[in-house]
Enzyme design. Structure first.
Site, PDB file in Angstrom:
ATOM      1  N   ASN A 220       0.857  -1.190   0.000  1.00 43.32           N
ATOM      2  CA  ASN A 220       0.000   0.000   0.000  1.00 43.32           C
ATOM      3  C   ASN A 220       0.889   1.235   0.000  1.00 43.32           C
ATOM      4  OD1 ASN A 220      -2.516  -1.181   0.163  1.00 43.32           O
ATOM      5  ND2 ASN A 220      -2.569  -1.169   2.391  1.00 43.32           N
ATOM      6  N   LYS A 299      12.147 -16.256  -8.877  1.00 40.79           N
ATOM      7  CA  LYS A 299      11.603 -15.103  -9.589  1.00 40.79           C
ATOM      8  C   LYS A 299      10.760 -15.601 -10.770  1.00 40.79           C
ATOM      9  CE  LYS A 299      12.945 -10.924 -11.966  1.00 40.79           C
ATOM     10  NZ  LYS A 299      14.005 -10.207 -12.621  1.00 40.79           N
ATOM     11  N   PRO A 315      -5.161 -11.059   8.026  1.00 45.98           N
ATOM     12  CA  PRO A 315      -5.859 -10.862   9.303  1.00 45.98           C
ATOM     13  C   PRO A 315      -6.093  -9.370   9.556  1.00 45.98           C
ATOM     14  CG  PRO A 315      -3.546 -11.419   9.662  1.00 45.98           C
ATOM     15  CD  PRO A 315      -3.796 -11.575   8.193  1.00 45.98           C
ATOM     16  N   ASP A 316      -7.203  -9.048  10.201  1.00 52.32           N
ATOM     17  CA  ASP A 316      -7.457  -7.658  10.612  1.00 52.32           C
ATOM     18  C   ASP A 316      -6.877  -7.509  12.019  1.00 52.32           C
ATOM     19  OD1 ASP A 316      -8.449  -5.230  11.595  1.00 52.32           O
ATOM     20  OD2 ASP A 316     -10.184  -5.331  10.263  1.00 52.32           O
ATOM     21  N   ILE A 317      -5.695  -6.922  12.093  1.00 47.66           N
ATOM     22  CA  ILE A 317      -4.935  -6.870  13.350  1.00 47.66           C
ATOM     23  C   ILE A 317      -5.699  -6.063  14.406  1.00 47.66           C
ATOM     24  CG2 ILE A 317      -2.712  -6.267  14.379  1.00 47.66           C
ATOM     25  CD1 ILE A 317      -1.562  -6.458  11.461  1.00 47.66           C
ATOM     26  N   PHE A 333      -7.153   4.034  12.448  1.00 44.61           N
ATOM     27  CA  PHE A 333      -7.078   5.108  11.460  1.00 44.61           C
ATOM     28  C   PHE A 333      -7.931   4.718  10.266  1.00 44.61           C
ATOM     29  CE2 PHE A 333      -4.055   8.590  12.145  1.00 44.61           C
ATOM     30  CZ  PHE A 333      -3.741   8.301  13.459  1.00 44.61           C
ATOM     31  N   LYS A 347     -16.398   1.961  10.413  1.00 45.94           N
ATOM     32  CA  LYS A 347     -15.216   1.140  10.766  1.00 45.94           C
ATOM     33  C   LYS A 347     -15.058   1.039  12.270  1.00 45.94           C
ATOM     34  CE  LYS A 347     -12.390   1.476   6.786  1.00 45.94           C
ATOM     35  NZ  LYS A 347     -11.375   2.128   6.041  1.00 45.94           N
ATOM     36  N   LYS A 351     -15.130  -2.575  14.007  1.00 47.13           N
ATOM     37  CA  LYS A 351     -13.944  -3.103  14.698  1.00 47.13           C
ATOM     38  C   LYS A 351     -14.104  -3.025  16.206  1.00 47.13           C
ATOM     39  CE  LYS A 351     -10.989  -1.962  10.797  1.00 47.13           C
ATOM     40  NZ  LYS A 351      -9.856  -2.660  10.231  1.00 47.13           N
TER      41      LYS A 351
HETATM   42  O1  C5P Z   1      -7.879  -0.948   6.162  1.00 48.10           O
HETATM   43  P1  C5P Z   1      -8.892  -0.317   7.067  1.00 48.10           P
HETATM   44  O2  C5P Z   1      -9.492   0.917   6.511  1.00 48.10           O
HETATM   45  O3  C5P Z   1      -9.878  -1.304   7.643  1.00 48.10           O
HETATM   46  O4  C5P Z   1      -8.018   0.198   8.294  1.00 48.10           O
HETATM   47  C1  C5P Z   1      -8.629   0.742   9.448  1.00 48.10           C
HETATM   48  C2  C5P Z   1      -7.735   0.512  10.640  1.00 48.10           C
HETATM   49  O5  C5P Z   1      -7.550  -0.880  10.852  1.00 48.10           O
HETATM   50  C3  C5P Z   1      -6.344   1.092  10.561  1.00 48.10           C
HETATM   51  O6  C5P Z   1      -6.072   1.584  11.836  1.00 48.10           O
HETATM   52  C4  C5P Z   1      -5.448  -0.086  10.225  1.00 48.10           C
HETATM   53  O7  C5P Z   1      -4.144   0.059  10.755  1.00 48.10           O
HETATM   54  C5  C5P Z   1      -6.177  -1.227  10.890  1.00 48.10           C
HETATM   55  N1  C5P Z   1      -6.033  -2.491  10.144  1.00 48.10           N
HETATM   56  C6  C5P Z   1      -5.386  -3.556  10.722  1.00 48.10           C
HETATM   57  N2  C5P Z   1      -5.279  -4.749  10.039  1.00 48.10           N
HETATM   58  C7  C5P Z   1      -5.803  -4.870   8.809  1.00 48.10           C
HETATM   59  C8  C5P Z   1      -6.444  -3.786   8.202  1.00 48.10           C
HETATM   60  C9  C5P Z   1      -6.540  -2.607   8.894  1.00 48.10           C
HETATM   61  O8  C5P Z   1      -4.892  -3.432  11.854  1.00 48.10           O
HETATM   62  N3  C5P Z   1      -5.663  -6.004   8.175  1.00 48.10           N
END
Ligand code: C5P
Length: 407
Positions: A220, A299, A315-317, A333, A347, A351
Site C-alpha cells: 500500500n 523469480k 488478518p485484521d490486526i 485510522f 469502521k 472493529k
Molecule cells: O484498512 P482499514 O481501513 O480497515 O483500516 C482501518 C484501521 O484498521 C487502521 O487503523 C489499520 O491500521 C487497521 N487495520 C489492521 N489490520 C488490517 C487492516 C486494517 O490493523 N488487516
C-alpha cells in the site's frame, strides 16, 4: 501550541569541540520561535566565539560575571528569571564536576546554582537544568564523572545523551555529544506534558509488503510519517513505546523500541505477542487487505501469457486486538477518499474500538501535514490542519483524556 513559542531558554556553552553543534542548536531553537540567551564560559568562548551566537540568537551573549555594563550586576539572577530551561551544551567534565558540587565561580555556574525552583523564594515555576555531556570516552567512564552524573540526576538535573561514536580525539565510545537536531528534539520533548507517564503504548505504522516472488510484492502507499509522529508524541508524553513498522525509510524516534516487519502476518504476530501487556494500541499501518495465496520461491519469468494471481485475505490486526478479553485502549485510522464521517464511523463500530482517526487521502498521504477528524462515543472532533507531529501530540492528549477521564 507545542513549539516553544515565546519560550525563553538560557543556553550555556562550555569548552569542547562539540561547541559547533551549540551554534546550530541556537539556530534551530530560534527558528522554532524560542528566545535564546547564550552564556559562554571562558573556555567555551575559545571554540565558537560570541559573535556567532549573537548573530544566531539575535541577543547579546553573556560571558562575564563581573561585566560592568550589566545594569544592577545581577545577570546571574536576572537571566534565568522567566526562563523555561537552562540547557548546557556542550557540558564538559569539568563543568559537570562544578555543578555536582555546587561551585559558582563564573557566570554560568552561578546561574545554574541560582536558578528558580518552584516554591522556593516565591518562584512560580522551576527552571529545569538540562545538560548534554561532551567528552572523551575515558573521561566519561571515569569514576569521578560517573559519580558526578549520578549526583546531578539525584539533584533533578536532566541528562541529554551522551551518544556513542567517533570522537574528536580519534577514539570510539560513549561521551560524544548528541547532534544538534537530536538535542533540539530532546529539548522540545522535555516541554511536552507527561500525560501518558508510565503507560505502555504499542503502535503499527507504514505499509505491509506481501511477497509474490523474491523481488515482487503487493503493498500500500504509506510513508509511515503519521505512525512515527505518534510514536514520538507518545514517548514525549512519558509512555514506554513499541513501534511495529512495515518497510519505510524513516529514522526511529529517540527512545522508541522498534520492531521491523514485512508482511501483515509478521505484523500481526509482532502485535499479538505484545498487545495484552499494552495500555494503548494505535493501529496506523496501512495493512494490505490481501496477500498472494502462494509465494513463488523463484523469480517468476516474464511471459506474454495472461497470469492470474490468487489472493487470500490478511488478518485484521486491529479487530483482533479489539476482541481480546481485556483489550488495550484501541485507536484506529481510516484513510478514506470520500464520505469520511460515514466510513470512519462504520469502521469504528465494525472493529468495536473506542476511537478512530479519519482523514481524506487527498489531505495527507505521504505529506508532512494532514487534516484529521477524531470519532469516538462523544461525537466528532475535527483538528485544524497541521504538521503530523502537532496532530500526533493532540491525538495523544485526546487518548490520555479518555483513559484518565478525571485528570
Ligand atoms: O484498512 P482499514 O481501513 O480497515 O483500516 C482501518 C484501521 O484498521 C487502521 O487503523 C489499520 O491500521 C487497521 N487495520 C489492521 N489490520 C488490517 C487492516 C486494517 O490493523 N488487516
Amino acid at each position: 501550541m507545542n513549539s516553544p513559542g515565546s519560550r525563553r531558554i538560557v543556553l550555556g556553552v562550555t569548552g569542547g569541540i562539540a561547541a559547533y553543534k551549540a551554534a546550530e542548536l541556537t539556530r534551530l531553537l530560534v527558528k522554532d520561535g524560542a528566545e535564546v540567551h547564550v552564556v559562554l564560559t571562558e573556555s567555551g568562548a575559545r571554540f565558537v566565539g560570541a559573535v556567532t551566537y549573537q548573530a544566531l540568537s539575535g541577543n547579546r551573549v553573556w560571558t562575564d560575571l563581573w561585566d560592568p555594563s550589566i545594569a544592577n550586576n545581577m545577570a546571574h539572577i536576572d537571566l534565568t528569571r522567566g526562563a523555561q530551561a537552562i540547557v548546557i551544551a556542550p557540558a564538559s567534565a569539568d563543568f559537570l564536576a562544578k555543578l555536582a558540587n555546587g561551585l559558582a565561580d563564573d557566570l554560568l555556574t552561578t546561574l545554574c546554582l541560582a536558578r528558580p525552583r518552584a516554591g522556593i523564594d516565591g518562584a512560580q515555576a522551576d527552571c529545569p537544568l538540562l545538560v548534554a555531556p561532551a567528552m572523551n570516552r575515558q573521561m566519561w567512564e571515569s569514576p569521578a564523572t560517573q559519580r558526578n552524573i549520578a549526583r546531578l540526576i539525584e539533584d533533578g538535573v536532566f541528562l541529554l545523551g551522551p551518544a556513542a561514536g567517533d570522537q574528536a580525539c580519534g577514539e570510539v565510545g560513549y561521551g560524544r555529544m548528541l547532534e544538534s537536531d537530536e538535542l533540539f528534539g530532546d529539548v522540545i520533548s522535555h516541554f511536552q506534558p507527561k500525560v501518558l507517564a508510565g503507560r505502555r503504548v504499542l503502535l503499527t505504522a507504514g505499509p505491509t509488503f506481501e511477497p509474490i516472488d523474491p523481488v515482487r510484492g503487493i503493498t500500500n502507499s504509506s510513508s509511515g510519517k503519521m505512525g512515527f509522529a505518534l510514536a514520538r508524541a507518545a514517548h514525549e508524553a512519558g509512555a514506554l513505546v513499541t513501534l511495529v513498522s512495515g518497510p519505510v525509510s524513516l529514522a526511529t524516534p529517540r527512545g522508541v523500541a522498534r520492531v521491523d516487519v514485512q508482511s501483515a502476518r509478521d505484523m500481526r504476530e509482532a502485535v499479538m505477542s505484545r498487545a495484552q501487556g499494552s495500555d494503548v494500541f494505535i493501529a496506523v499501518a496501512a495493512v494490505a487487505d490481501y496477500r498472494p495465496a502462494e509465494m513463488s520461491q523463484q523469480k517468476i519469468k516474464r511471459s506474454r501469457e495472461l497470469r492470474t494471481l490468487n489472493l487470500e485475505p490478511n488478518p485484521d490486526i486491529l479487530a483482533e486486538v479489539g476482541a481480546l478479553p481485556s483489550p488495550p485502549y484501541c485507536v484506529g485510522f481510516a484513510a478514506e477518499s470520500e464520505k469520511l464521517e460515514d466510513h470512519a464511523s462504520a469502521k469504528r463500530i465494525a472493529k468495536n474500538i473506542p476511537l478512530i482517526v479519519g482523514n481524506l487521502v487527498q489531505d495527507g498521504l505521504g505529506a508532512d501535514d494532514n487534516r484529521v477528524v477524531l470519532f469516538d462515543d462523544n461525537g466528532s472532533t475535527p483538528l485544524a490542519p497541521a504538521p503530523k507531529l502537532d496532530l500526533a501530540r493532540q491525538i495523544v492528549a485526546h487518548v490520555a483524556r479518555r483513559i484518565h477521564p478525571h485528570r
